[in-house]
Enzyme design. Structure first.
Site, short mmCIF file in Angstrom:
data_model
loop_
_atom_site.label_atom_id
_atom_site.label_comp_id
_atom_site.label_asym_id
_atom_site.label_seq_id
_atom_site.Cartn_x
_atom_site.Cartn_y
_atom_site.Cartn_z
N LYS A 83 59.86 -3.90 53.99
CA LYS A 83 59.17 -3.33 55.16
C LYS A 83 58.18 -4.36 55.67
O LYS A 83 57.26 -4.77 54.96
CB LYS A 83 58.46 -2.04 54.76
N LYS A 85 63.29 -2.52 57.19
CA LYS A 85 62.57 -1.93 58.31
C LYS A 85 61.64 -2.96 58.93
O LYS A 85 60.89 -3.59 58.17
CB LYS A 85 61.76 -0.74 57.81
C1 PBG Z 1 54.11 5.02 57.14
C2 PBG Z 1 55.22 4.69 58.06
C3 PBG Z 1 55.21 3.98 59.27
C4 PBG Z 1 56.50 4.05 59.80
C5 PBG Z 1 57.26 4.79 58.89
N1 PBG Z 1 56.46 5.16 57.82
C6 PBG Z 1 54.10 3.32 59.98
C7 PBG Z 1 53.46 2.11 59.43
O1 PBG Z 1 53.84 1.59 58.39
O2 PBG Z 1 52.49 1.71 60.05
C8 PBG Z 1 56.94 3.48 61.10
C9 PBG Z 1 58.17 4.11 61.70
C10 PBG Z 1 58.42 3.78 63.13
O3 PBG Z 1 57.78 2.92 63.76
O4 PBG Z 1 59.33 4.42 63.68
N2 PBG Z 1 53.56 3.97 56.44
#
Ligand code: PBG
Length: 324
Positions: free
Chosen positions: A196, A249
């Site tokens: 991520k 992601k």
């Molecule tokens: C929580 C989380 C996030 C997303 C999914 N889980 C936000 C982040 O990490 O700031 C983002 C999903 C999206 O942008 O569609 N940590």
């Protein structure tokens, strides 16, 4: 002698021929639809930057869940917007927390639908970071694990079919696995947000979930976008720690990473087509600059072609309609 022309166009001549030799097919079976659940009554609040997506209150959820299930979409991913936030993220792990309540509603409305719980603290902490902070405002790794385990166990107890940690703390998959096993949930899989990245594409999500950090950013725990080899380390470690499904992601800006992971491990690979990636298509389509259905389908197909088995997308409901 002239070089003989290789006639690749022969198999492109008609739609039926193209259909026969198509190498990648999008299927509704691979889609996961994210949902935002909020406190209150009678709420179906549009999310400005994500047309067609809403914040739902618990009482309005069954209708939406039944529609999703009737489209054949196999899974939803639940995010909570709690009424109250505090430094300990109580709303994340309390048995009456918003996602736990939502899980009970989802399982009541459509027992077969797979309910995936996003396991993170940022929507529930008063400061908006994904963990406990030290006095300098740095996210503490090991002190955060305990809260994540508590959250995952509460989610499983409320009916979650898959636990999906998205916090990027080191060691969280092993900690959550141990916590689930110790509490009788050894049959509940973990889909880890393994690679991520600290991405600008999360902007619309943070507006939707109210999870923008009050200060600083997430670069101290999420991955640095230029790093490809490190993504593999994250994935391999999460698998060692017990992840059943590994996720990359965002998706479109990281297709090379999806391909790397696909080739490196036999596990199911998920990719998250995130909010900003969705909103860009929506915005261009609203301006009449691109054909939405065509570009969205092409985009999601590219994610599958790169090697993703599962695709988390705000387009899931549309795609289910388009390809049925
Ligand atoms: C929580 C989380 C996030 C997303 C999914 N889980 C936000 C982040 O990490 O700031 C983002 C999903 C999206 O942008 O569609 N940590």
């Amino acid at each position: 002698m002239a070089f003989p022309i290789q006639r690749l166009r022969r198999l492109r001549r008609t739609e039926t021929l193209r259909r026969m030799v198509r190498e990648t097919r999008l299927s509704v079976d691979q889609l996961i639809y994210p949902l935002f659940i909020t406190a209150g009554q009678g709420v179906q609040e549009p999310i400005g930057a994500m047309p067609g997506n809403y914040r739902w209150s618990l009482d309005r959820l069954p209708g939406e869940i039944e529609e999703i299930a009737s489209l054949g979409i196999p899974a939803v991913l639940l995010f909570g917007i709690p009424a109250d936030k505090d430094p300990e993220a109580t709303g994340a792990w309390h048995e009456r927390g918003i996602v736990q309540e939502a899980l009970r509603v989802v399982k009541g409305a459509a027992p077969e639908l797979v309910a995936v719980a996003d396991t993170c603290l940022c929507e529930y902490t008063s400061h908006g970071h994904c963990g406990r902070l030290d006095e300098r405002g740095q996210v503490l790794n090991d002190a955060t694990l305990e809260l994540l385990v508590r959250t995952a166990v509460a989610q499983a107890a409320a009916g979650a079919d898959i636990i999906a940690p998205s916090d990027m703390m080191d060691g969280r998959v092993a900690a959550i696995r141990a916590g689930l096993d110790a509490n009788g949930f050894d049959q509940i899989p973990i889909m880890s947000y393994a690679a991520k990245f600290a991405s600008g594409f999360y902007g619309p999500f943070r507006e939707a979930a109210g999870s923008t950090p009050a200060f600083g950013d997430r670069r101290g725990y999420q991955m640095d976008p230029p790093n490809r080899r490190e993504a593999l380390r994250e994935v391999l470690l999460d698998i060692e720690e017990g992840a059943d499904i590994v996720m990359v992601k965002p998706a479109v800006a990281y297709l090379d990473i999806i391909r790397d992971v696909r080739e490196a491990v036999p596990h199911p690979v998920a990719a998250y087509h995130v909010s900003g990636e969705f909103s860009m298509i929506k915005a261009a389509a609203a301006n009449g600059w691109i054909d939405e259905q065509r570009v969205a389908t092409e985009t999601l197909t590219s994610i599958a072609r790169a090697g993703a088995d599962l695709i988390i997308t705000y387009y899931a409901k549309d795609v289910a309609g388009w390809i049925s």
